[in-house]
Structure formats: C-alpha cells, structure tokens
Design an enzyme around this catalytic site. Sequence first.
Site, PDB file in Angstrom:
ATOM      1  N   CYS A 125       0.934  -1.087  -0.369  1.00 40.43           N
ATOM      2  CA  CYS A 125      -0.109   0.018  -0.285  1.00 40.43           C
ATOM      3  C   CYS A 125       0.929   1.076   0.194  1.00 40.43           C
ATOM      4  O   CYS A 125       1.428   1.711  -0.265  1.00 40.43           O
ATOM      5  CB  CYS A 125      -0.936  -0.014   0.994  1.00 40.43           C
ATOM      6  SG  CYS A 125      -2.459   0.993   0.863  1.00 40.43           S
ATOM      7  N   ASP A 183      -7.750  -3.389  -7.709  1.00 38.56           N
ATOM      8  CA  ASP A 183      -7.656  -2.627  -6.667  1.00 38.56           C
ATOM      9  C   ASP A 183      -8.064  -1.429  -7.450  1.00 38.56           C
ATOM     10  O   ASP A 183      -7.197  -0.856  -8.151  1.00 38.56           O
ATOM     11  CB  ASP A 183      -6.450  -2.583  -6.697  1.00 38.56           C
ATOM     12  CG  ASP A 183      -5.894  -1.784  -5.755  1.00 38.56           C
ATOM     13  OD1 ASP A 183      -6.365  -0.952  -4.744  1.00 38.56           O
ATOM     14  OD2 ASP A 183      -4.462  -1.584  -5.123  1.00 38.56           O
ATOM     15  N   HIS A 214      -7.138  -5.071  -3.916  1.00 32.50           N
ATOM     16  CA  HIS A 214      -5.911  -4.353  -2.710  1.00 32.50           C
ATOM     17  C   HIS A 214      -5.891  -5.051  -0.703  1.00 32.50           C
ATOM     18  O   HIS A 214      -6.911  -4.917  -0.836  1.00 32.50           O
ATOM     19  CB  HIS A 214      -6.767  -2.776  -2.445  1.00 32.50           C
ATOM     20  CG  HIS A 214      -5.466  -2.213  -1.629  1.00 32.50           C
ATOM     21  ND1 HIS A 214      -4.197  -1.188  -2.821  1.00 32.50           N
ATOM     22  CD2 HIS A 214      -5.922  -1.632  -0.223  1.00 32.50           C
ATOM     23  CE1 HIS A 214      -3.666  -0.458  -1.434  1.00 32.50           C
ATOM     24  NE2 HIS A 214      -4.255  -0.779  -0.406  1.00 32.50           N
TER      25      HIS A 214
END
Length: 245
Positions: A125, A183, A214
């Site tokens: 991330c 994502d 994600h």
Amino acid sequence: MRIIQHAECLPTATGPMQTTVYRPAAAGAYPAILFYSEIFQETAPISRMASILAGHGFAVLVPEIFHELNPMGTVLGYDDAGKNKGNSDKASKPLEQHDSDTEAMLAFLAAQDWYSGKVGAMGVCIGGHLAYRAAVNPGVAAAFCLYATDIHSGTLPSAPGNDSLSRTQDIRAELVMVWGKQDPHVPRAGRELIQARLEKCQTCYSWLEVNAEHAFMRDGDARYDPALALQMFQTAIALFQRCLR
C-alpha cells in the site's frame, strides 16, 4: 531458521522513530530489507510478513512510518477510525521526511555487526510507494513494491518536482512492481502512467498484475488471497537473494 525480534529507537531528522528489527537468531552478517507498512503502521499482519522474510535469512527493519504524528508504539485499527487517521497522516507527512527516515535506517544498519552491507526495500500500500521511493536512494539495491498507492496521482506532499513519479529517473535499483487488477486505489490508467515512466527512464523492473483486490497480502482481511500471498513472498525472496547476496 529461527529469528529474534527487538525494538530500536532511531534518531531521524524529524525526531525518534521506533523501528522493529526481525533477524535470524544465528550469528552472522545478513542482508537487510527495509519493510514499509500500510497506513496502520506495525500491525500483527505486518509483523508476520516481516517474520517470514527474516526467516529466509534477512534482517528486516519495520519503521513507524508516521512517527512524527503519533506517540511511539501507535498501531491503528483496521476500522474506519484507523483508516481516517492513517489517511490523514499520509496526507500530512512530506516525502522528504520519508527520505530522511530511510537515511536513518541505512545509518543504523551500517553500525551493526549483523549487517552484511546490502539492503533492499519492500512494502504494501503506501509502504509499496515508500519502497519505490527508497529505491531513489543509491544505497538500496532492489525494491519489491506491492500495490503502491499515490505514485500515479502525486497526492503525497513534496517539494515541486520531488514527487516519486518524477524521481523515477534517479532509481538505479532493480524493481518488482505488483498490482491487483481489481484494486480501485490504482486503476488501469494509473498503472499505465507508472509503467510508461519506468520505460522512459529505462528502469530495470519487472511488472506483475494479478487478479486480486487491494490488501490481498493482509492475512485476516476479507480480500486476503493466501495462494497469491505465498507466490509474492517467493518472488520477493528470489529478488532479494539474487540482488543482496
């Protein structure tokens, strides 16, 4: 391989930064990995990921990426309150302060007798972004970046011309970029922008898009994909064994 774990407080340009070290218990000098977390800092899933890497013969450093903005030891919850606080922290900390944090970890490593002298970076991330950013530093030999947010959008604060997409030209490390095609945080257009910049800068990189959402690396999350997570660990370990040994 058994590992040990210890907390260190590293001096940085913007104050003390708690950093957890995971490393093999056996005596010896090991290559290092700077492992950058999500916005929630060092949660249990992040700790387990670091342990897996360390168990393959690496000294893994997990910094508190928002140490300037929280009391030492802060771990945010995987809930709306934690997400809101983490996103606020992300929007408040300039990339230049992340750069000085990386410099502090490299200086710490240089003074350790258990460090072999080679270092890579990895993250998930925003941590994927910070691993990409760490690769701008000439001391970092390889970076494994998982669903790196905010590179394409340039939304993290920085001085003009110092955003991470612009700094791609300075990367000399080998990169592996991994994306989940489902994502929403990095849509196709964003991925294409990043890849175009890597091509223009003639960066040494590999590119992998998988059918995942994600946070597919985060065990315990509804989006977790265990098979893909295992594949990513194997790919990352292969990169670091080749580039850091």
